[in-house]
Design an enzyme around this catalytic site. Structure first.
Site, short mmCIF file in Angstrom:
data_model
loop_
_atom_site.label_atom_id
_atom_site.label_comp_id
_atom_site.label_asym_id
_atom_site.label_seq_id
_atom_site.Cartn_x
_atom_site.Cartn_y
_atom_site.Cartn_z
N ASP A 1 0.81 -1.21 0.00
CA ASP A 1 0.00 0.00 0.00
C ASP A 1 0.85 1.26 0.00
OD1 ASP A 1 -2.29 -1.48 -0.02
OD2 ASP A 1 -2.64 -1.33 2.13
N LYS B 1 4.48 2.64 1.79
CA LYS B 1 4.54 2.57 3.25
C LYS B 1 5.80 1.88 3.74
CE LYS B 1 -0.39 2.66 4.45
NZ LYS B 1 -1.51 1.93 5.09
N CYS C 1 -34.83 -9.64 1.78
CA CYS C 1 -36.19 -9.13 1.71
C CYS C 1 -36.31 -7.81 2.48
CB CYS C 1 -37.14 -10.18 2.30
SG CYS C 1 -38.84 -9.63 2.47
#
Length: 1019
Positions: free
Chosen positions: A469, A491, A597
């Protein structure tokens, strides 16, 4: 950088930079952050512990912080991570201040110049005063002044593997939220005449005795809906009592309850009173008798230092004897809870280590003390009442000896650590080879601790750290090795460079990688790499990567240190080869999901509408573009789609819609599309639902359909002046334009011009539309996707041929939660809140929506610092080579409560086949050469085991039920050849070991669990 946290003209509101503080805001909340932003803090003493506290406070974001420490920097002070060799001789505070100030540009850091112990009035401007490594006499003096002025007081100290903290927040301290947990809420099915409340459908209410709730939407008892908090007495998991309901009416139906956090008032005593009648927070229940012993011992250290001018010398018997004598006198002053006898061995060890300094202990108490500062300022979470003592004597080495000579200072940065462990163990620390997976929040703290410990600085030492990252702005609030200019950089590289600057002895000893650790990078993290390691430490934020690293550690029999945080909560786990279970041996409960639902048609909570908004985002700006691109790029797409079951028609109609019918050529057409989208989602679809289930509908049992969890919706009438409607329109139009590569706009005059010219068709209900009423019912549309093949072919033939659109592609939106300019969270927030308005659900702000839709993990620097401290205390044990489960501790902490729990690691699972006992996790059947299938089977038959199935990954290589002819061809194949035959893939050239899973029966024919098989395929 513009100052985004400031008081406006009214003087009562702070604008918080959410891009920086976003993860912390989910822990503390806006109100707590505003209180902190009005507060000044003083930290006295900035050696290792003091700078840890100051670092965490600065990252958290107070109004201002001052530090005081005029003592000159010595060589041993370089165990404080902001001091450098060139600072030796300078005042500690002055040398530390510039680097501390870099952490957060919103928090000015100054040097307090007046001596706070002589000029007490200089403390009056602070809301919190923190003393570290301060003699008791001075603590008492400052505490008395702070109490008289209403200043919150905290003192903390670490001595080798021992530490303590004391808090005094005055006579009446208000805790506004004791736990930090989200308030629970629910739907009720009844309130009887005695005030007994029953939750709907036996749903656990989640309340505890003494909680308070308010009610709303209760029919028949209008007076109970007035917002008055009512105290709860729990009667069962589904019922609770609110006492008398006389005069409130008679319950008819409906109703919601909502937990309300009520302030809690705590009374603190002064330090002078607490020395005689101490209250302890127990940090380790296996050591419940130690706090009083250490309470006396730390006082003895202070008296010794006050009289001699120095703390006891390392491993010095004469000084330890003096400490025991002082402790005996102090014990007589304890008025409550005095020990029957002193633990001379414990107090002797305290004396031996008094001059010691360990980075992990400073990290532990630095995180804890900083969190107490934040509690004092914000009233958020329960504070320590009032003393807490903690030790990690289990971390003392047994592989090396300690003596007064071996623990003497050498004039190095590691003298504080040598004072505890001795020179020989320091050499073992320096020659360790460790692999750190991840360089985020935990990774930064870990590397800092390792640098201060001198890990891997020796001739045989090496640290590997990997992280794929890049640094984002939101990382700066808790990943303290990074600064604003680092945003966008890798990083691992920035973290490695930062700690090498803290300890130049790491230069050349730390390797930064940018690769994910997984099956696709086994050519990088190959077998030689794993076998050369002494241990592995995880600093990961996802389960999949943790599981993979865990499997690698099990295979190569490497110890693994695992940890994680969630807001104020943290955990640590030690995985010990041949002893403990592994990370993968247990699983977290599955992530909570909502019934489909409920989300589609019957939401009753804002979480339901946010989930719906996230689905609408994907179905509008992600999935259609992906389907169009597949159609344009894959010649067989239509054929494969027609062979599918379920939603072929929906897919093809979506492609036609996005590629032909509703394809915009201008941004104005995107505005039209967004306006029609609003009409469909928040008006037409609601009217259609009410057409199928009118508000007066009843069920087959005669009860009202719209009752209980089902809330009857109302359609919305579009109004551009309504901010929520406006937000939806602007976000939807711009995202639709992005998909087609068109330039967007937020100019409302353009939107008005387009809308004025639009005609919105009237809604006409559709007959035959079926809607699933409950998740337990069968889906009435389950077969709707099986469209007539001729109809599907007609739709397919109406699409433009891909050849006529060569090179044309749509751009699917890649969801990014942290960019406030991309309209992603804006769309989901607006869609969710409009849906909530449909159903009468209180809406949520952008901040809460971002948390849920983005699945953000709340984080705060204090928890991270404390957890990494605990991990490194276990690392000492691994370096020492301790080989018993009860030598180690898994940790579970919650700084909000606060709670600390420790347990020894769980033993690995054991099994047995025939008369042989095995470790199911760590044992394995090993073959030193690339055997044939026949040889492997015969080898197991010699052990009294009949293999019934043999597999490698997803490839089934052998099964007893295979036809004889098939087996005949496979028996002579070597295992690598068999894998390549079945999987149709070549075995990687560098792979020396292959893992196989087997199912086997023992001599009695019973199926038994046996270890996996490892075949060495290459030398």
């Amino acid at each position: 950088m513009a100052d985004k946290m400031k008081v406006d003209k009214a003087g009562d509101d702070q604008h918080i930079d959410e891009s920086l503080y976003s993860r912390q805001l989910y822990v503390l909340g806006h109100e707590a952050m505003r209180r902190m932003a009005n507060s000044n803090v003083l930290v006295v003493g900035v050696k290792g512990l003091g700078v840890e506290i100051a670092k965490n406070i600065a990252l958290a974001g107070v109004k201002a912080m001052a530090i005081y420490d005029p003592a000159p920097v010595e060589i041993s002070d370089l165990a404080q991570f902001f001091l450098r060799k060139e600072d030796i001789g300078k005042p500690r505070a002055e040398a530390t201040q510039p680097r501390l100030a870099e952490l957060n540009t919103y928090v000015p850091v100054s040097v307090h110049t007046a001596n706070p112990f002589e000029n007490l009035e200089s403390l009056a401007k602070y809301q919190v005063v923190v003393l570290t490594e301060t003699l008791l006499e001075a603590q008492l003096k400052v505490n008395e002044y702070c109490r008289s002025k209403g200043i919150y007081f905290i003192s903390a100290d670490v001595r080798g593997l021992f530490g303590n903290i004391f808090c005094d927040f005055g006579d009446e301290f208000s805790v506004i939220d004791a736990t930090g947990e989200n308030p629970v809420s629910g739907i009720i099915s009844g309130i009887d005449d005695e005030g007994l409340v029953t939750a709907l459908d036996e749903t656990r209410h989640g309340l505890e005795d003494g909680d308070y709730v308010t009610f709303s939407e209760v029919e028949g008892m209008d007076k109970i809906n007035d917002g008055t908090p009512r105290k709860v007495e729990v009667k069962g998991p589904y019922t609770f009592s609110i006492g008398s309901v006389e005069g409130l009416g008679k319950y008819s139906r409906g109703g919601l309850f909502q937990q309300v956090k009520m302030p809690k008032i705590l009374k603190f005593n002064s330090l002078a009173e607490q020395l005689k009648k101490p209250e302890f927070l127990i940090a380790d229940f296996a050591k419940w008798d130690r706090p009083i012993q250490l309470h006396i011992g730390f006082q003895a250290l202070s008296k010794f230092a006050a009289s001699t001018g120095a703390l006891p010398r390392p491993m010095n018997a004469e000084d330890a004897k003096a400490i025991l004598s002082l402790a005996a006198d102090i014990a007589k002053t304890i008025e409550e809870g005095a020990p029957e006898e002193l633990d001379e061995k414990l107090l002797t060890e305290l004396s031996y280590q008094a001059q010691g300094y360990l980075s992990p202990m400073a990290a532990f108490f630095g995180g804890l003390a900083a969190q107490e500062v934040l509690k004092a300022l914000s009233g958020k979470f329960s504070p320590v009442v009032q003393f807490m003592y903690f030790d990690s004597l289990e971390s003392l080495p047994s592989s090396t000896s300690r003596s007064e000579e071996s623990c003497k200072p050498l004039g190095t940065r590691y003298d504080g650590q040598i004072a505890v462990f001795g020179r020989d163990f320091q050499d073992k620390i320096a020659n360790t080879k460790e692999f750190l997976v991840g360089a985020g929040a935990i990774g930064c703290e870990m590397l800092k601790n390792w640098a201060m410990m001198g890990l891997s600085t020796g001739p045989k030492g090496q640290i590997h750290v990997t992280d794929m990252d890049s640094i984002e702005r939101s990382n700066l609030n808790r990943q303290f090795l990074f600064r604003a200019p680092d945003v966008g950089k890798l990083k691992s590289e920035c973290a490695a460079a930062a700690v090498a600057a803290m300890n130049p002895e790491l230069d050349g000893k730390i390797t930064a990688l940018r690769d994910r650790v997984g099956e696709d990078t086994e050519d990088i993290f190959h077998e030689d790499f794993w076998e050369a390691l002494d241990g592995v430490t995880n600093a990961l934020d996802n389960v999949e990567a943790r599981v993979y690293v865990d499997r690698r550690c099990v295979f190569f029999r490497k110890p693994l240190l695992e940890s994680g945080t969630l807001g104020t909560k943290g955990n640590t786990q030690v995985v010990l080869p041949n002893l403990s279970e592994s990370y993968s041996s247990s699983q977290d409960p599955p992530e909570k999901s909502f019934p489909m639902c409920t989300v589609k048609s019957f939401p009753n909570r804002i979480e339901h509408t946010i989930a719906w908004g996230r689905e609408i985002f994907d179905s509008s700006f992600v999935n259609p573009a992906q389907s169009v691109n597949l159609y344009l790029s894959q010649p067989s797409f239509i054929e494969s789609t027609l062979k599918q079951s379920g939603n072929q028609k929906e897919i093809l109609e979506t492609i036609r819609d996005y590629l032909v019918d509703a394809k915009p050529l201008t941004f104005e057409q995107c505005i039209e599309w967004a306006r029609l989208k609003f009409e469909k989602l928040f008006n037409n679809d609601i009217q259609q639902l009410l057409h199928v289930f009118p508000k007066d509908s009843v069920t087959s049992s005669g009860t009202a359909f719209w009752s209980g969890p089902k809330r009857a919706p109302d359609p919305l009438i579009f109004d551009l002046e309504n901010p929520e409607h406006q937000d939806f329109l602007v976000a939807a139009a711009n995202l639709h334009a992005f998909v087609y590569g068109l330039k967007g706009s937020t100019d409302l005059s353009l939107y008005r011009k387009v809308l004025d010219a639009m005609m919105i068709p009237d809604f006409k209900p559709q007959s035959g539309v079926k809607i699933q009423a409950n998740d337990s019912d069968p889906d009435p549309n389950a077969s709707a996707g099986f469209a007539d093949q001729n109809e599907l072919k007609d739709i397919a033939e109406s699409l433009p041929a891909p050849a006529t659109l060569a090179g044309y592609r749509l751009t699917p939106v890649e969801f990014e939660k942290d960019d406030d300019t991309n309209h992603h969270i804006a769309f989901i927030t607006a869609a969710s809140n409009l849906r909530a308005l449909n159903y009468g659900i209180p809406p949520a702000d952008r901040h809460k929506t971002k948390l849920i839709a983005g699945k953000i993990i709340p984080a705060i620097a204090t928890t991270t610092a404390l957890v990494t401290g605990l991990v490194c205390l276990e690392l000492y044990k691994l370096i020492d080579g301790k080989n018993k489960l009860d030598d180690y501790r898994n940790g579970f902490i919650n700084l909000a409560l606060p709670f600390f729990g420790f347990s020894e690691p769980i033993a690995s699972p054991k099994g047995k086949y025939n008369d042989t006992e095995v470790d199911k996790l760590w044992d394995r059947f090993e073959f030193e050469r690339n055997v044939t299938l026949r040889e492997l089977i015969d080898s197991f038959e010699e052990k009294g085991l009949e293999i019934t199935m043999l597999s490698h990954g997803n490839a089934l290589l052998y099964a007893s039920f295979f036809p004889p002819a098939k087996l005949k061809d496979r028996y002579p194949l070597k295992m690598t050849e068999l894998i390549e035959l079945v999987s149709k893939k070549a075995v990687p050239a560098g792979r020396r070991n292959m893992i196989f899973e087997i199912c086997a029966d023992d001599k009695s024919g019973e199926d038994v669990e046996v270890p996996f098989v490892c075949v060495k395929t290459r030398d």
